[in-house]
Design a protein around this motif. Sequence first.
Motif, PDB file in Angstrom:
ATOM      1  N   LEU A  78     -79.086 -23.994 -23.297  1.00 59.42           N
ATOM      2  CA  LEU A  78     -80.155 -22.884 -23.399  1.00 59.42           C
ATOM      3  C   LEU A  78     -79.962 -21.918 -22.275  1.00 59.42           C
ATOM      4  N   LYS A  79     -80.696 -20.463 -22.595  1.00 57.00           N
ATOM      5  CA  LYS A  79     -80.445 -19.687 -21.817  1.00 57.00           C
ATOM      6  C   LYS A  79     -81.766 -19.144 -21.427  1.00 57.00           C
TER       7      LYS A  79
ATOM      8  N   PHE B 143     -78.222 -30.447 -16.078  1.00 56.92           N
ATOM      9  CA  PHE B 143     -78.085 -29.689 -14.941  1.00 56.92           C
ATOM     10  C   PHE B 143     -78.385 -27.922 -15.407  1.00 56.92           C
ATOM     11  N   SER B 144     -78.456 -27.230 -14.377  1.00 60.60           N
ATOM     12  CA  SER B 144     -78.798 -25.557 -14.312  1.00 60.60           C
ATOM     13  C   SER B 144     -77.754 -25.119 -13.689  1.00 60.60           C
ATOM     14  N   GLU B 145     -77.044 -23.848 -14.319  1.00 55.47           N
ATOM     15  CA  GLU B 145     -76.343 -23.165 -13.534  1.00 55.47           C
ATOM     16  C   GLU B 145     -76.932 -22.549 -12.069  1.00 55.47           C
TER      17      GLU B 145
ATOM     18  N   THR C 211     -79.292 -13.946 -17.520  1.00 48.17           N
ATOM     19  CA  THR C 211     -79.705 -15.308 -17.873  1.00 48.17           C
ATOM     20  C   THR C 211     -78.958 -16.212 -17.257  1.00 48.17           C
ATOM     21  N   VAL C 212     -79.761 -17.537 -17.030  1.00 47.99           N
ATOM     22  CA  VAL C 212     -79.265 -18.783 -16.500  1.00 47.99           C
ATOM     23  C   VAL C 212     -79.187 -19.719 -17.508  1.00 47.99           C
ATOM     24  N   THR C 213     -77.963 -20.346 -17.604  1.00 51.09           N
ATOM     25  CA  THR C 213     -77.867 -21.688 -18.696  1.00 51.09           C
ATOM     26  C   THR C 213     -78.369 -22.888 -18.171  1.00 51.09           C
ATOM     27  N   LEU C 214     -79.020 -23.439 -19.150  1.00 51.89           N
ATOM     28  CA  LEU C 214     -79.473 -25.026 -18.583  1.00 51.89           C
ATOM     29  C   LEU C 214     -78.834 -25.706 -19.653  1.00 51.89           C
TER      30      LEU C 214
ATOM     31  N   PHE D 181     -78.722 -24.188 -34.610  1.00 53.86           N
ATOM     32  CA  PHE D 181     -79.385 -23.288 -33.707  1.00 53.86           C
ATOM     33  C   PHE D 181     -80.917 -24.008 -33.685  1.00 53.86           C
ATOM     34  N   VAL D 182     -81.344 -24.319 -32.248  1.00 49.73           N
ATOM     35  CA  VAL D 182     -82.598 -24.949 -32.120  1.00 49.73           C
ATOM     36  C   VAL D 182     -83.422 -24.350 -31.088  1.00 49.73           C
ATOM     37  N   HIS D 183     -84.620 -24.666 -30.991  1.00 50.21           N
ATOM     38  CA  HIS D 183     -85.579 -24.239 -29.887  1.00 50.21           C
ATOM     39  C   HIS D 183     -86.075 -25.389 -29.187  1.00 50.21           C
ATOM     40  N   ALA D 184     -85.730 -25.530 -27.745  1.00 46.78           N
ATOM     41  CA  ALA D 184     -86.245 -26.553 -26.956  1.00 46.78           C
ATOM     42  C   ALA D 184     -87.264 -26.162 -26.019  1.00 46.78           C
ATOM     43  N   LYS D 185     -88.209 -27.007 -25.934  1.00 39.30           N
ATOM     44  CA  LYS D 185     -89.522 -26.969 -24.964  1.00 39.30           C
ATOM     45  C   LYS D 185     -88.996 -27.727 -23.801  1.00 39.30           C
TER      46      LYS D 185
END
Length: 407
Positions: A230-231, A274-276, A285-288, A304-308
Amino acid sequence: MFVPLRLLPTPSRTGSSRTGSALLLALVAALGACGPSSDKSGDKQGRDKGPPEVGFRVMHPVTVTQEVDLPGRITAAQTAEVRPQVSGIIQQRLFTEGSLVRAGQPLYRIDQSLYRASQAQAQANLASSLANAQAAQEKANRYRPLAEQGAIARQDYTDAAAAARQAQASVAQSRAALSTTQINLRFTTVPAPISGRIGRSLFTVGALVTNGQADPLAQISQLDPVYVDLKQSAADLLRLRRQMAGEGSAPVAATATLVLDDGSAYPQPGRVAFSEVTADPATGTVTLRAQFPNPQGLLMPGMFVHAKLAQASQAGVFLVPQVAVTRDPAGQAQVYVVSQDGKAQARTITAPRTQGDAWVVTEGLSNGDRVITQGLGKLKAGPSKAGQPVKPVPETAPQQPRPAKRG
C-alpha cells in the motif's frame, strides 16, 4: 344548487317596487345558502394542532478507530524461479501447470547420459589414485627402517614419504571430482525450490537448457498468505501523528480489511506487517505492507485492491448521523438538540471526519444530549427555528405525519 322559484302574481303598479325588493332579497339568501360554508372548527383545529413531532437520538461517548482507505496491489509472499543448474536436453516435465508443488518435488528431468559417464570416469580416477596412494605409502614404510639403519640414503626415504603424501592428495582430488559429478547428475532432476503454485512451463520436452540462461523454466509463487503493498501519503501520515498527539488518540494494532476490484469485500481480515521508515522522494509516499490469509487462492499477485487500515483509536467522541448535521451561514457544522423545556436549540459542533454514515464529533456535545435526527424539515425556517417548541420522540418510534393545510 338550483332553487325553484314560485311565480308570484303580478303586482299592482302601486306595490311593484316593494314586491321587487322582497323578491331580490329572497333570491340572494337562497344563493348564499348554496355557496361554500366556512369551516371555523377546521381552522381552529389547524391553529391548535400543537408543536411538530421530531425524532431524537440520545448521545453517549464512544471510542472509535480512525481508518484510512489506501490503494494497493497484491504480491506473493515468496516467489522463486525454477532454473537449470546443468546443461542438457529436457526429457520429462513432471508437474501439471498451475498446480500446487512442494519444496524438493521433481519438476524436470534432463538427459543424464553425459553426467553418468562423467561419474563413472571420476570413480575410475578415484580408484587409480587410491592404488597409487597405497603403493607409495608402503614404499615409504619400507624405506623408513632402512634409512634409520643407514642402509639407504636418508634422501631416498624423504622422497618416498613425499610421494606417499602426494598420492594421498591425489586421492582427495579424485574424491572431490567424483562428488562434483554426483552433484551434476543429481541436478539433472530439477526440483521445486519452494512450496507454492507453479505457473506455466516456458520450456517443453526436447528443448535445450543451459546453466545460467536468461529465462527460467517456470515460476513458483507462495500464495498463502499474500502481501498487499500500500502507498500512503507522507503528509497524511504526519497529520495522523499530529492528531494522535493533540487529540488524545492512541495507536492500535493495525488491522486491515480488503475491498476487491469488483467492489466486494474480502472475508478474511489481515494485519499490517511493516511500514517503511523512509518516504519515496519521487512520489512523497510511504509503503505499508499488509499480510492476508489466502487459503482458497482468491487473491492473485498483481490484483488491484483497496485496503482499509485502522491506524488509531479515539475515545470520548460522539457518532452523529450525517442527516442530523447541517451548516450555518458561516459554514460551521451544527445540530439541533432538544432542550429540557422541549425546544429545538442549535448547537455548533466540531466534526473533523466521518465514519460510515456518521460524523465523528469531538466538541459541542455532552453525554445525554438529545440530537434531533428525524423531522428537521418540520421545523420553521429562520431565527425562530432555534427556539421552536417540539414534541420529541425516540427516533425508533413511528412519527405522526403532519396534517396538510386546508384550502
